[in-house]
Design a protein around this motif. Structure first.
Motif, short mmCIF file in Angstrom:
data_model
loop_
_atom_site.label_atom_id
_atom_site.label_comp_id
_atom_site.label_asym_id
_atom_site.label_seq_id
_atom_site.Cartn_x
_atom_site.Cartn_y
_atom_site.Cartn_z
N CYS A 8 -21.88 -35.75 9.39
CA CYS A 8 -21.50 -37.16 9.36
C CYS A 8 -20.11 -37.28 9.94
N GLU A 18 -15.33 -45.99 10.47
CA GLU A 18 -16.53 -46.08 11.30
C GLU A 18 -17.36 -44.83 11.03
N ALA A 20 -20.87 -42.42 11.39
CA ALA A 20 -22.05 -42.05 12.17
C ALA A 20 -22.78 -40.95 11.42
N GLN A 23 -29.14 -41.33 12.84
CA GLN A 23 -29.26 -42.44 13.79
C GLN A 23 -28.57 -43.71 13.30
N GLU A 24 -27.90 -43.62 12.16
CA GLU A 24 -27.27 -44.80 11.57
C GLU A 24 -25.80 -44.90 11.98
N ARG A 25 -25.34 -46.14 12.13
CA ARG A 25 -23.94 -46.42 12.41
C ARG A 25 -23.53 -47.62 11.55
N TRP A 26 -22.45 -47.48 10.79
CA TRP A 26 -22.00 -48.61 9.99
C TRP A 26 -20.49 -48.48 9.70
N GLN A 27 -19.94 -49.56 9.19
CA GLN A 27 -18.52 -49.62 8.88
C GLN A 27 -18.33 -49.93 7.40
N ILE A 97 -16.71 -46.21 17.47
CA ILE A 97 -18.08 -45.74 17.28
C ILE A 97 -18.35 -44.49 18.11
N ALA A 100 -16.71 -41.56 16.31
CA ALA A 100 -17.49 -41.12 15.15
C ALA A 100 -18.68 -40.27 15.59
N THR A 101 -19.32 -40.69 16.69
CA THR A 101 -20.47 -39.94 17.20
C THR A 101 -20.03 -38.58 17.74
#
Length: 309
Positions: A8, A18, A20, A23-27, A97, A100-101
């Protein structure tokens, strides 16, 4: 059966995180409430979650402590390493983002070591030491500025500020001494450190705060952690100049001042320094060698404290 681990990536800023994961992305907000919400969500994952985040000027500290208290794996990595990894992977764009990825990919590829949780008294000591170093820099800057001022009113204001900063530094010194004095192990370590000529109470406090691993490392590890290990710069038949870099800058700065004193007064390091100078070595190179030798001696001095007979 090998345990399944998912990485993560969390990009940390002052106001938000942020995230990751798969497959999820959120804040979430970078607040105790937002972090509690994040921890709860991470703990619902079936696989073991390994969080990767960068050091972000202290904004990551509450997050890291919350993850460690919740028994979640977390690695705090250097931002420069992650940026170099991104460039090597051809990722030139930069946003929260994307960062984070990239942290997810960095974790999967590099599998960094976990960041160990610090005891409360060590965390307190580090915070006090960081504030003292900040005030020392502020004091030096203001004293330099005072020398350039000609206006009587401004000089009076500057002297007032200098006086207040000095009082705060004295207060912090007392608090640091109290934290060390209240812990038997820290107190024993401080006594061993200050028994070596060139190391005063200030340097001892810095070492205890910035390098709690001291005494459990080998020679190479201690030098590398302080940024005192020389790195090769060779290619083919060319032999480049060895240089030091990386490591913990605050620690290296404190050791430099201790090395200056040791190079003149320590019965072992002073002759060592003079031999290097007599051999034509530049003064800074000779002092760096003294720093490394001093650190190794300090590391050896603390080993019995951690491993009593």
């Amino acid at each position: 059966m090998k345990e399944e681990v998912v990485y993560c990536g969390i990009d940390v800023s002052k106001s938000q995180l942020e995230v990751a994961l798969l497959q999820e992305r959120w804040q979430v907000a970078n607040t105790p409430a937002g972090i509690a919400q994040l921890v709860k969500r991470l703990k619902t994952q079936r696989a073991k979650v390994h969080v990767i985040c960068e050091a972000s000027g202290g904004y990551e500290q509450i997050l890291v402590r919350a993850l460690q208290r919740s028994a979640l794996r977390v690695s705090l990595v250097q931002a420069n390493r992650v940026r170099q990894f991104a460039r090597a992977a051809g990722i030139l764009a930069k946003s929260d983002i994307i960062d984070a990825t990239v942290l997810v990919r960095f974790g999967a590829a590099m599998q960094p070591a976990l960041t160990p949780a610090q005891p409360a008294h060590i965390a307190r000591l580090r915070e006090l030491d960081a504030q003292r170093r900040h005030l020392s820099r502020l004091l030096s800057a203001e004293q330099n500025r005072l020398a350039q001022l000609s206006c009587a009113e401004l000089r009076a204001l500057s002297r007032s500020l200098i006086s207040k900063v000095k009082k705060q530094i004295a207060t912090l010194d007392a608090r640091i001494a109290a934290v060390i004095g209240q812990d038997q192990i820290l107190c024993a370590k401080a006594q061993k450190l200050t028994s070596i000529t060139g190391v005063g109470s200030r340097t001892a406090a810095l070492l205890l705060a910035q390098m709690p691993e001291l005494g459990s490392l080998n020679r190479a590890q201690a030098a590398a952690l302080a940024g005192l290990a020389p790195f090769n710069r060779d290619s083919g038949t060319m032999r480049g100049k060895r240089t030091i870099f990386g490591g913990r800058r605050a620690l290296r700065t404190g050791l430099y001042m201790a090395a200056v004193a040791a190079a003149h007064h320590n019965h072992i390091l002073a002759p060592f320094y003079q031999r290097l100078r007599a051999a034509g070595k530049p003064s800074k190179l000779a002092l760096t060698a003294v720093m490394r030798k001093l650190l190794i001696a300090l590391n050896s001095a603390l080993a019995p404290t951690l491993n009593p007979a």
